[in-house]
Design a protein around this motif. Structure first.
Motif, mmCIF file in Angstrom:
data_model
loop_
_atom_site.group_PDB
_atom_site.id
_atom_site.type_symbol
_atom_site.label_atom_id
_atom_site.label_comp_id
_atom_site.label_asym_id
_atom_site.label_seq_id
_atom_site.Cartn_x
_atom_site.Cartn_y
_atom_site.Cartn_z
ATOM 1 N N THR A 82 -6.814 2.222 -10.111
ATOM 2 C CA THR A 82 -6.310 2.789 -10.743
ATOM 3 C C THR A 82 -5.980 3.951 -11.176
ATOM 4 O OG1 THR A 82 -5.559 1.323 -11.990
ATOM 5 C CG2 THR A 82 -4.100 2.807 -13.052
ATOM 6 N N ARG A 83 -7.071 4.868 -12.322
ATOM 7 C CA ARG A 83 -7.367 6.050 -12.899
ATOM 8 C C ARG A 83 -9.112 6.692 -11.870
ATOM 9 N NH1 ARG A 83 -6.236 2.954 -16.374
ATOM 10 N NH2 ARG A 83 -3.896 3.297 -17.005
ATOM 11 N N PRO A 84 -8.631 7.983 -12.421
ATOM 12 C CA PRO A 84 -10.423 8.816 -11.623
ATOM 13 C C PRO A 84 -11.293 7.831 -12.320
ATOM 14 C CG PRO A 84 -8.165 10.546 -12.519
ATOM 15 C CD PRO A 84 -7.858 8.930 -12.998
ATOM 16 N N ALA B 235 -3.695 4.571 -1.498
ATOM 17 C CA ALA B 235 -4.389 4.086 -0.341
ATOM 18 C C ALA B 235 -5.071 4.636 1.087
ATOM 19 C CB ALA B 235 -3.473 2.463 0.489
ATOM 20 N N LEU B 236 -4.961 5.446 0.933
ATOM 21 C CA LEU B 236 -5.204 6.505 1.886
ATOM 22 C C LEU B 236 -6.841 7.293 1.313
ATOM 23 C CD1 LEU B 236 -2.294 7.355 4.114
ATOM 24 C CD2 LEU B 236 -3.598 5.392 3.373
ATOM 25 N N ARG B 237 -6.964 7.333 0.365
ATOM 26 C CA ARG B 237 -8.167 7.946 -0.518
ATOM 27 C C ARG B 237 -9.403 6.707 0.628
ATOM 28 N NH1 ARG B 237 -6.638 11.560 -6.204
ATOM 29 N NH2 ARG B 237 -4.499 10.566 -5.568
ATOM 30 N N ALA C 123 0.986 -0.904 -0.370
ATOM 31 C CA ALA C 123 -0.369 -0.011 0.163
ATOM 32 C C ALA C 123 1.118 1.775 -0.148
ATOM 33 C CB ALA C 123 -0.905 0.221 1.820
ATOM 34 N N ALA C 124 2.150 1.281 -0.482
ATOM 35 C CA ALA C 124 2.760 2.327 0.137
ATOM 36 C C ALA C 124 3.021 3.381 -1.895
ATOM 37 C CB ALA C 124 4.593 1.796 -0.422
ATOM 38 N N GLY C 125 2.355 2.722 -2.987
ATOM 39 C CA GLY C 125 2.387 3.226 -3.650
ATOM 40 C C GLY C 125 2.044 5.576 -3.698
ATOM 41 N N ARG C 126 2.395 6.176 -4.501
ATOM 42 C CA ARG C 126 1.694 7.721 -4.637
ATOM 43 C C ARG C 126 0.214 7.297 -5.240
ATOM 44 N NH1 ARG C 126 2.934 10.506 -1.850
ATOM 45 N NH2 ARG C 126 1.188 11.394 -1.901
ATOM 46 N N GLY C 127 0.239 6.713 -6.358
ATOM 47 C CA GLY C 127 -1.151 7.335 -7.099
ATOM 48 C C GLY C 127 -0.884 7.819 -8.105
ATOM 49 N N VAL C 128 -0.297 7.226 -8.963
ATOM 50 C CA VAL C 128 -0.103 9.153 -9.409
ATOM 51 C C VAL C 128 -1.058 9.058 -10.740
ATOM 52 C CG1 VAL C 128 2.703 9.461 -10.918
ATOM 53 C CG2 VAL C 128 3.138 9.079 -9.491
ATOM 54 N N ARG C 129 -1.178 7.866 -11.431
ATOM 55 C CA ARG C 129 -2.001 8.079 -12.209
ATOM 56 C C ARG C 129 -3.813 8.011 -12.117
ATOM 57 N NH1 ARG C 129 -0.552 1.694 -14.074
ATOM 58 N NH2 ARG C 129 -0.101 1.449 -12.203
ATOM 59 N N LEU C 130 -3.893 8.617 -10.508
ATOM 60 C CA LEU C 130 -5.171 8.726 -9.974
ATOM 61 C C LEU C 130 -5.233 10.442 -9.991
ATOM 62 C CD1 LEU C 130 -7.702 7.380 -8.637
ATOM 63 C CD2 LEU C 130 -6.518 7.296 -6.083
ATOM 64 N N ASP D 11 -3.131 -5.833 -3.323
ATOM 65 C CA ASP D 11 -2.853 -4.740 -3.957
ATOM 66 C C ASP D 11 -4.203 -4.390 -3.192
ATOM 67 O OD1 ASP D 11 -0.360 -4.344 -5.799
ATOM 68 O OD2 ASP D 11 -2.550 -5.067 -7.602
ATOM 69 N N ALA D 12 -3.570 -3.147 -2.152
ATOM 70 C CA ALA D 12 -4.088 -2.052 -1.150
ATOM 71 C C ALA D 12 -5.371 -1.368 -2.343
ATOM 72 C CB ALA D 12 -3.635 -1.032 -1.186
ATOM 73 N N ALA D 13 -5.205 -1.540 -3.729
ATOM 74 C CA ALA D 13 -5.380 -1.029 -5.218
ATOM 75 C C ALA D 13 -6.769 -1.339 -5.407
ATOM 76 C CB ALA D 13 -4.738 0.061 -5.777
ATOM 77 N N ARG D 14 -6.190 -2.785 -4.750
ATOM 78 C CA ARG D 14 -8.177 -3.529 -5.063
ATOM 79 C C ARG D 14 -9.240 -3.549 -4.245
ATOM 80 N NH1 ARG D 14 -6.972 -5.922 -10.025
ATOM 81 N NH2 ARG D 14 -4.559 -5.826 -10.958
ATOM 82 N N PRO D 15 -10.083 -3.274 -3.382
ATOM 83 C CA PRO D 15 -10.344 -3.101 -2.320
ATOM 84 C C PRO D 15 -11.365 -4.124 -2.135
ATOM 85 C CG PRO D 15 -10.437 -0.658 -3.563
ATOM 86 C CD PRO D 15 -9.815 -1.756 -3.813
#
Ligand code: CTP
Ligand code: MG
Length: 250
Positions: free
Chosen positions: A229-231, A34-36, A20-27, A118-122
């Motif tokens: 990944t994206r908005p 992960a904290l959004r 869950a350490a990524g920035r999420g640049v593409r978002l 992935d934290a990005a697959r909630p």
């Protein structure tokens, strides 16, 4: 209760590592991805709950943004999580691969099956989590959930400059392709060995196991295990949550 939702048989324990350490640049700009919030709750909390929902998972290792471990610890303390599951938070690294390795380093010795999620697959459903664990228990060193593709895929010669037309090199037969998701499940020893020996950049953990020449199998994934990944993915995730709330009301 389905057969694969049972707690661990004697001698097998399952842990989940959540990078869950990524920035999420593409978002786009904002807090680390992960904290959004999704439905008012941080994406990471949804992902942790999705892993802890499996009765087989007794430990969740969260790999936090490098300077965000204390914040993530207090988030986990502030949200209701199952009592049967333990939580550990470690700071992550510069790449997903490094973050996963740091998570593996924090695993106590008595876990022999590891999920990487992935934290990005909630929103992955628990049945998918259980199916992955079951396939590892049945003897596959690596298991990935995956779905057939909707789009035809072209291999291209990537453009030198953005926006330039790109020559097509090949069109792989779509029916043989799968889009892979997480959680990916592993025999712990195989995954640790992969992280010790494979130095190429990879975008998933199973491909490191492939490089070792070990067997990787695919089980059915789930539409709701998509990666934010994206908005537009946030819009879809909110819609899935709204549908779940509606269905829970009946
Ligand atoms: N991840 C990580 N450490 C990194 C990079 C990524 O733990 N250094 C995690 C992300 O937090 C995410 C997962 O790996 O849960 C999948 O990565 P991705 O969807 O690419 O997330 P980000 O790297 O944050 O997004 P982007 O690539 O758009 O910056
Ligand atoms: Mg990334």
């Amino acid at each position: 209760m389905s057969d694969d939702s049972r707690p661990s048989p004697a001698g097998t324990r399952t842990a989940a590592v959540i990078p869950a350490a990524g920035r999420g640049v593409r978002l786009g700009p904002g807090a680390p991805k992960a904290l959004r919030a999704l439905g008012g709750t941080p994406m990471l909390i949804h992902a942790v709950r999705a892993m802890a929902a499996s009765r087989a998972v007794s430990l969740v290792v969260v790999v936090a943004p490098p300077d965000g471990a204390p914040e993530v610890k207090s988030l986990l303390d502030a949200h209701a999580l199952p009592e049967r599951t333990d939580f550990v938070v470690v700071p992550g690294g510069d790449s997903r691969q490094e973050s996963v390795r740091l998570g593996l380093d924090a695993l106590p010795p008595d876990y022999d099956i590891v999920l990487v999620h992935d934290a990005a697959r909630p929103l992955v459903p628990v049945d998918t989590v259980d199916a992955v664990i079951e396939a590892v228990r049945e003897g596959a060193p690596a298991v990935v959930p995956a779905l057939p593709l909707a789009d035809t895929v072209k291999e291209v010669e990537p453009a030198a400059a953005p926006g330039e037309p790109e020559p097509v090199v090949a069109t792989p037969e779509r029916s043989r392709l799968r889009a892979v998701q997480t959680p990916q499940g592993f025999e712990r020893a195989a995954l640790v060995q992969a992280h010790e020996t494979v130095t190429d950049d990879v975008t998933d953990d199973a491909s490191m196991i492939e490089q070792l020449g070990l067997r990787v199998v695919v089980v059915p994934g789930h539409e709701e295990a998509f990666k934010v990944t994206r908005p537009l993915d946030l819009v879809l995730a909110e819609a899935v949550l709204a549908r779940r709330r509606l269905n829970d009301g009946f």
